[in-house]
Motif scaffolding. Structure first.
Motif, PDB file in Angstrom:
ATOM      1  N   GLY A 127       0.800  -1.213   0.000  1.00  0.00           N
ATOM      2  CA  GLY A 127       0.000   0.000   0.000  1.00  0.00           C
ATOM      3  C   GLY A 127       0.837   1.269   0.000  1.00  0.00           C
ATOM      4  N   THR A 128       2.064   1.149   0.437  1.00  0.00           N
ATOM      5  CA  THR A 128       2.979   2.300   0.468  1.00  0.00           C
ATOM      6  C   THR A 128       4.162   2.084  -0.464  1.00  0.00           C
ATOM      7  OG1 THR A 128       2.380   2.751   2.764  1.00  0.00           O
ATOM      8  CG2 THR A 128       4.403   3.755   1.956  1.00  0.00           C
ATOM      9  N   TYR A 129       4.765   0.910  -0.370  1.00  0.00           N
ATOM     10  CA  TYR A 129       5.946   0.591  -1.165  1.00  0.00           C
ATOM     11  C   TYR A 129       5.616  -0.459  -2.224  1.00  0.00           C
ATOM     12  CZ  TYR A 129       8.332   2.790   2.788  1.00  0.00           C
ATOM     13  OH  TYR A 129       8.732   3.665   3.760  1.00  0.00           O
ATOM     14  N   PHE A 130       6.331  -0.381  -3.335  1.00  0.00           N
ATOM     15  CA  PHE A 130       6.229  -1.378  -4.391  1.00  0.00           C
ATOM     16  C   PHE A 130       7.605  -1.984  -4.593  1.00  0.00           C
ATOM     17  CE2 PHE A 130       2.673   1.397  -5.153  1.00  0.00           C
ATOM     18  CZ  PHE A 130       1.660   0.566  -5.612  1.00  0.00           C
ATOM     19  N   GLU A 131       7.637  -3.293  -4.724  1.00  0.00           N
ATOM     20  CA  GLU A 131       8.892  -3.978  -5.014  1.00  0.00           C
ATOM     21  C   GLU A 131       8.640  -4.997  -6.121  1.00  0.00           C
ATOM     22  OE1 GLU A 131      11.495  -2.260  -3.430  1.00  0.00           O
ATOM     23  OE2 GLU A 131      12.247  -4.050  -2.422  1.00  0.00           O
ATOM     24  N   GLY A 132       9.526  -5.001  -7.093  1.00  0.00           N
ATOM     25  CA  GLY A 132       9.484  -6.043  -8.103  1.00  0.00           C
ATOM     26  C   GLY A 132      10.380  -7.177  -7.654  1.00  0.00           C
ATOM     27  N   ARG A 167      23.456  -0.672   0.336  1.00  0.00           N
ATOM     28  CA  ARG A 167      24.351  -0.306  -0.764  1.00  0.00           C
ATOM     29  C   ARG A 167      23.730   0.744  -1.681  1.00  0.00           C
ATOM     30  NH1 ARG A 167      27.439  -5.896  -2.568  1.00  0.00           N
ATOM     31  NH2 ARG A 167      27.828  -6.646  -0.458  1.00  0.00           N
ATOM     32  N   GLY A 168      22.483   1.130  -1.397  1.00  0.00           N
ATOM     33  CA  GLY A 168      21.809   2.104  -2.235  1.00  0.00           C
ATOM     34  C   GLY A 168      21.405   1.545  -3.576  1.00  0.00           C
ATOM     35  N   ALA A 169      21.170   0.248  -3.644  1.00  0.00           N
ATOM     36  CA  ALA A 169      20.861  -0.402  -4.914  1.00  0.00           C
ATOM     37  C   ALA A 169      19.408  -0.209  -5.308  1.00  0.00           C
ATOM     38  CB  ALA A 169      21.175  -1.898  -4.834  1.00  0.00           C
ATOM     39  N   THR A 170      19.190   0.086  -6.582  1.00  0.00           N
ATOM     40  CA  THR A 170      17.840   0.155  -7.127  1.00  0.00           C
ATOM     41  C   THR A 170      17.362  -1.235  -7.505  1.00  0.00           C
ATOM     42  OG1 THR A 170      18.164   2.397  -7.947  1.00  0.00           O
ATOM     43  CG2 THR A 170      16.417   1.115  -8.986  1.00  0.00           C
ATOM     44  N   ARG A 171      18.278  -2.060  -7.945  1.00  0.00           N
ATOM     45  CA  ARG A 171      17.956  -3.451  -8.246  1.00  0.00           C
ATOM     46  C   ARG A 171      19.162  -4.307  -7.890  1.00  0.00           C
ATOM     47  NH1 ARG A 171      18.099  -2.862 -14.859  1.00  0.00           N
ATOM     48  NH2 ARG A 171      20.308  -2.366 -14.982  1.00  0.00           N
ATOM     49  N   GLY A 172      18.910  -5.573  -7.656  1.00  0.00           N
ATOM     50  CA  GLY A 172      20.010  -6.453  -7.284  1.00  0.00           C
ATOM     51  C   GLY A 172      19.550  -7.884  -7.155  1.00  0.00           C
ATOM     52  N   CYS A 173      20.489  -8.741  -6.819  1.00  0.00           N
ATOM     53  CA  CYS A 173      20.199 -10.164  -6.724  1.00  0.00           C
ATOM     54  C   CYS A 173      21.030 -10.791  -5.619  1.00  0.00           C
ATOM     55  CB  CYS A 173      20.493 -10.853  -8.050  1.00  0.00           C
ATOM     56  SG  CYS A 173      20.112 -12.619  -8.041  1.00  0.00           S
ATOM     57  N   CYS A 174      20.401 -11.710  -4.898  1.00  0.00           N
ATOM     58  CA  CYS A 174      21.099 -12.478  -3.859  1.00  0.00           C
ATOM     59  C   CYS A 174      20.927 -13.966  -4.123  1.00  0.00           C
ATOM     60  CB  CYS A 174      20.523 -12.171  -2.480  1.00  0.00           C
ATOM     61  SG  CYS A 174      20.710 -10.463  -1.939  1.00  0.00           S
ATOM     62  N   THR A 175      21.936 -14.718  -3.747  1.00  0.00           N
ATOM     63  CA  THR A 175      21.823 -16.169  -3.826  1.00  0.00           C
ATOM     64  C   THR A 175      21.742 -16.729  -2.417  1.00  0.00           C
ATOM     65  OG1 THR A 175      24.250 -16.409  -3.905  1.00  0.00           O
ATOM     66  CG2 THR A 175      23.073 -16.319  -6.012  1.00  0.00           C
ATOM     67  N   LYS A 194      10.650   0.682 -14.784  1.00  0.00           N
ATOM     68  CA  LYS A 194      11.812   1.246 -15.472  1.00  0.00           C
ATOM     69  C   LYS A 194      13.022   0.320 -15.444  1.00  0.00           C
ATOM     70  CE  LYS A 194      14.215   5.679 -15.821  1.00  0.00           C
ATOM     71  NZ  LYS A 194      14.371   7.035 -15.228  1.00  0.00           N
ATOM     72  N   TYR A 195      13.215  -0.376 -14.319  1.00  0.00           N
ATOM     73  CA  TYR A 195      14.360  -1.278 -14.165  1.00  0.00           C
ATOM     74  C   TYR A 195      13.852  -2.657 -13.736  1.00  0.00           C
ATOM     75  CZ  TYR A 195      16.706   3.239 -14.109  1.00  0.00           C
ATOM     76  OH  TYR A 195      17.123   4.508 -14.437  1.00  0.00           O
ATOM     77  N   PRO A 196      13.314  -3.435 -14.684  1.00  0.00           N
ATOM     78  CA  PRO A 196      12.687  -4.717 -14.330  1.00  0.00           C
ATOM     79  C   PRO A 196      13.686  -5.750 -13.794  1.00  0.00           C
ATOM     80  CG  PRO A 196      12.910  -4.499 -16.714  1.00  0.00           C
ATOM     81  CD  PRO A 196      13.294  -3.181 -16.125  1.00  0.00           C
ATOM     82  N   VAL A 197      13.162  -6.650 -12.958  1.00  0.00           N
ATOM     83  CA  VAL A 197      14.038  -7.676 -12.363  1.00  0.00           C
ATOM     84  C   VAL A 197      14.576  -8.633 -13.416  1.00  0.00           C
ATOM     85  CG1 VAL A 197      13.053  -7.673 -10.051  1.00  0.00           C
ATOM     86  CG2 VAL A 197      11.948  -9.005 -11.852  1.00  0.00           C
TER      87      VAL A 197
END
Length: 202
Positions: A127-132, A167-175, A194-197
């Motif tokens: 309701g406030t934040y969106f995350e892809g 880290r201030g990342a807009t997008r990223g990946c973890c294993t 704008k920056y899809p996963v």
């Protein structure tokens, strides 16, 4: 009749005692545990309070069992992090978007239960934040499942989000790895349009 003074003194005691000491030997599955014992000699009290309770989430550390060795958490590694200066958002810290990350942990556990190696992706909001997000599992064995419980998976998802956020990342990946053949791959983005996963690899 209940002594009200003793009850008040007992409650007050919680703020005075120090922490207990417990050393867990993972190799031998043993615990050296010293409960807290504090004494007060006050007016009309002369009481001793002993604290030796273990939180239910940690009871398994004290069980002597022949089942598989329990693990305390999933190893989480940031495999990719994109800091995009043109972006207006960064990946949200776990404490700000707990519902979103709880949903993602449900997705991961459901994929594990289904023994699925396929990728699942989408967008979630509280309701406030969106995350892809995008998630897939890989395996060096025959199954894409993990024995990790949902709460353990949630801890790994939160750790991933917090590390990418710091880290201030807009997008990223973890294993994720849990000591077996399963590896989880979680992609997150704060700006899914704008920056899809799908543009993040790990």
């Amino acid at each position: 009749m209940v002594n009200a003074g003793k009850i008040v003194s007992s409650l007050f005691a919680f703020g005075l005692v120090g922490r207990c000491c417990a050393d867990y030997d993972g190799t031998n599955q043993t615990v050296t545990y010293l409960p807290i014992v504090e004494e007060w000699d006050g007016e009309g009290s002369n009481m001793t309070v002993t604290f030796d309770l273990v939180n239910a989430d940690y009871v398994w550390l004290y069980n002597d069992t022949n089942t598989l060795t329990k693990r305390t958490g999933i190893d989480t590694v940031v495999a990719a992090a994109s800091v995009i200066t043109a972006a207006t958002s960064v990946i949200i810290a776990a404490n700000s978007a707990l519902n979103i990350y709880d949903f993602i942990a449900d997705v991961i556990k459901s994929k594990s239960n289904a023994n699925s190696c396929t990728m699942t992706y989408g967008t979630d909001s509280d309701g406030t934040y969106f995350e892809g997000y995008a998630y897939e599992a890989t395996t060096t064995g025959s199954n894409c499942d993990t024995t990790a419980e949902k709460k353990t998976i949630l801890g790994a998802v939160e750790k991933c989000a917090n590390r990418l956020h710091s880290r201030g990342a807009t997008r990223g990946c973890c294993t994720f790895s849990y000591g077996g053949t399963w590896t989880g791959h979680l992609r997150l983005t704060a700006e899914p349009v704008k920056y899809p996963v799908t543009s993040v690899t790990c």
